[in-house]
Scaffold this active site. Structure first.
Site, PDB file in Angstrom:
ATOM      1  N   GLN A  96       0.803  -1.213   0.000  1.00 13.08           N
ATOM      2  CA  GLN A  96       0.000   0.000   0.000  1.00 13.08           C
ATOM      3  C   GLN A  96       0.840   1.268   0.000  1.00 13.08           C
ATOM      4  O   GLN A  96       2.062   1.226   0.152  1.00 13.08           O
ATOM      5  CB  GLN A  96      -0.922  -0.005   1.219  1.00 13.08           C
ATOM      6  CG  GLN A  96      -0.177  -0.202   2.532  1.00 13.08           C
ATOM      7  CD  GLN A  96      -1.132  -0.340   3.726  1.00 13.08           C
ATOM      8  OE1 GLN A  96      -1.191   0.546   4.560  1.00 13.08           O
ATOM      9  NE2 GLN A  96      -1.869  -1.416   3.793  1.00 13.08           N
ATOM     10  N   HIS A  98       0.241   5.795   0.947  1.00  9.42           N
ATOM     11  CA  HIS A  98      -0.668   6.841   1.426  1.00  9.42           C
ATOM     12  C   HIS A  98      -0.385   8.166   0.716  1.00  9.42           C
ATOM     13  O   HIS A  98       0.758   8.445   0.358  1.00  9.42           O
ATOM     14  CB  HIS A  98      -0.504   7.057   2.931  1.00  9.42           C
ATOM     15  CG  HIS A  98      -0.641   5.808   3.732  1.00  9.42           C
ATOM     16  ND1 HIS A  98      -1.814   5.094   3.824  1.00  9.42           N
ATOM     17  CD2 HIS A  98       0.259   5.126   4.481  1.00  9.42           C
ATOM     18  CE1 HIS A  98      -1.620   4.043   4.594  1.00  9.42           C
ATOM     19  NE2 HIS A  98      -0.368   4.028   5.005  1.00  9.42           N
ATOM     20  N   GLU A 116       3.569   8.108   8.537  1.00  8.50           N
ATOM     21  CA  GLU A 116       3.511   7.177   9.660  1.00  8.50           C
ATOM     22  C   GLU A 116       4.887   6.647   9.979  1.00  8.50           C
ATOM     23  O   GLU A 116       5.805   6.743   9.147  1.00  8.50           O
ATOM     24  CB  GLU A 116       2.551   6.017   9.360  1.00  8.50           C
ATOM     25  CG  GLU A 116       3.031   5.100   8.241  1.00  8.50           C
ATOM     26  CD  GLU A 116       1.972   4.074   7.820  1.00  8.50           C
ATOM     27  OE1 GLU A 116       0.782   4.413   7.781  1.00  8.50           O
ATOM     28  OE2 GLU A 116       2.357   2.941   7.510  1.00  8.50           O
ATOM     29  N   HIS A 173       4.693   0.406   0.965  1.00 11.18           N
ATOM     30  CA  HIS A 173       5.062  -0.341   2.162  1.00 11.18           C
ATOM     31  C   HIS A 173       4.073  -1.449   2.473  1.00 11.18           C
ATOM     32  O   HIS A 173       2.937  -1.430   1.995  1.00 11.18           O
ATOM     33  CB  HIS A 173       5.170   0.601   3.369  1.00 11.18           C
ATOM     34  CG  HIS A 173       3.887   1.310   3.707  1.00 11.18           C
ATOM     35  ND1 HIS A 173       3.443   2.402   3.006  1.00 11.18           N
ATOM     36  CD2 HIS A 173       2.956   1.073   4.651  1.00 11.18           C
ATOM     37  CE1 HIS A 173       2.304   2.815   3.514  1.00 11.18           C
ATOM     38  NE2 HIS A 173       1.969   2.021   4.517  1.00 11.18           N
ATOM     39  N   ARG A 193      -4.473   0.684  -1.836  1.00 12.87           N
ATOM     40  CA  ARG A 193      -3.912  -0.664  -1.993  1.00 12.87           C
ATOM     41  C   ARG A 193      -3.417  -0.858  -3.411  1.00 12.87           C
ATOM     42  O   ARG A 193      -4.155  -0.670  -4.365  1.00 12.87           O
ATOM     43  CB  ARG A 193      -4.978  -1.732  -1.716  1.00 12.87           C
ATOM     44  CG  ARG A 193      -5.237  -1.932  -0.265  1.00 12.87           C
ATOM     45  CD  ARG A 193      -6.078  -3.197  -0.020  1.00 12.87           C
ATOM     46  NE  ARG A 193      -6.735  -2.985   1.250  1.00 12.87           N
ATOM     47  CZ  ARG A 193      -8.019  -2.644   1.380  1.00 12.87           C
ATOM     48  NH1 ARG A 193      -8.810  -2.574   0.327  1.00 12.87           N
ATOM     49  NH2 ARG A 193      -8.507  -2.413   2.575  1.00 12.87           N
TER      50      ARG A 193
HETATM   51 ZN    ZN Z   1       0.491   2.463   6.033  1.00 11.12          ZN
END
Ligand code: ZN
Length: 314
Positions: A96, A98, A116, A173, A193
């Protein structure tokens, strides 16, 4: 205000989750495929309740709205900026990526983007994670994704307990099965995804987001951008390791051997106890508890043998 704000976690069942959130942390989880514990969250998809004290029973989002005095210089933002999770990946998570704040604002109803970071709490021997990709330019990235050349595309690295990774927006990641980790992230639930191993969930493949992924994946992957945690304070009573300072948060891990005193300053501070037990300014705490130290709290004293991760917004 001299009161710690303890929160009740929210749990998420997932196709890839397990039962270690109960086995390791003693949480009352909804089933044997529980993937996430949202320990500190005011996100609408999992808004923690205050567990005790003056604000018991209120949502963290309501505190953010009505009690700005608790949160310091970032309190003028619309949303509580961070989200702290513990993730139990029994099986592999999807590959995935972001979006950043600008892309999410434009394409996801004004949501925040998602930066993150992961602190690895435990993993099985031989476990890897996916971080980054091997495409040299945008054209090659698109080709590899269209032609499903996943083995060539993804970059896998070995992982062990105590490792730390930063995942910037646009970084491909995946957490692999057998990994337990603490994630500190922007308060966002937007995931694109790229590939889900052709798995079925309730008889159907989960939705992929190929176009959005191609829009946001950064090329090439910059391996050198990974943070290097370093000890910033050390004494007989414990040590503090700065994990990262980036544009959205700072994160540190503290290992307390007997006692630890710290003034966290003008910002509010998220704390997650990872190991051991003790007390904080006389309040008993143990592994698995999450709480917020309000802004301008002043000096805070941890006693006992325990480890915790703390984060502050930026
Ligand atoms: Zn993530």
């Amino acid at each position: 205000m001299r009161e710690l704000i303890f929160l009740t976690p929210v749990f998420k069942e997932t196709v890839w989750g397990g039962s270690r959130l109960r086995e390791v942390f003693g949480y009352d989880i909804p089933s044997g495929h529980t993937g996430e514990c949202w320990g500190i969250s005011a996100h609408k998809n999992g808004d923690c309740l205050v567990a005790s004290g003056t604000y018991a029973g209120q949502h963290l989002s309501a505190l953010w709205r009505d009690h700005k005095e608790l949160f310091g210089p970032t309190a003028d933002r619309e949303e509580f900026p961070l989200l702290v999770k513990i993730i139990d990946a029994k099986a592999d998570l999807s590959i995935q990526v972001h979006p950043d704040d600008a892309y999410a604002a434009a394409h996801e109803n004004g949501s925040l983007g998602k930066m993150e970071c992961w602190y690895i709490l435990d993993c099985e021997p031989g476990t890897t994670i996916v971080i980054g990709h091997n495409a040299k330019n945008t054209e090659e990235m698109r080709e590899m994704i269209r032609e499903k050349r996943w083995g060539e595309f993804i970059r896998q690295v070995p992982v062990k307990k105590g490792d730390f990774f930063q995942i910037d927006p646009g970084c491909v990641h995946a957490i692999k099965g057998g990994t337990l980790l603490l994630e500190t992230q922007q308060s966002s639930d937007i995931t694109y995804r790229v590939y889900d191993y052709d798995r079925l969930s309730d008889g159907k493949p989960r939705q992929l987001h190929i176009q959005q992924s191609m829009d946001v994946i950064r090329v090439p992957f910059d391996e050198k951008a990974q943070p290097k945690p370093c000890v910033v304070k050390e004494g007989e009573a414990g040590r503090e390791t700065r994990l990262i300072t980036c544009g959205r948060y700072t994160c540190s891990k503290v290992d307390v051997d007997t006692s630890w005193e710290e003034d966290f300053g003008r910002d509010f501070t998220n704390v997650s106890i990872l190991e051991g037990q003790g007390c904080v300014d006389g309040v008993p705490v143990k592994k698995g508890q999450h709480f917020i130290i309000p802004a301008d709290y002043g000096s805070c004293c941890f006693r006992g043998k325990l480890s915790f991760i703390f984060s502050q917004p930026r």
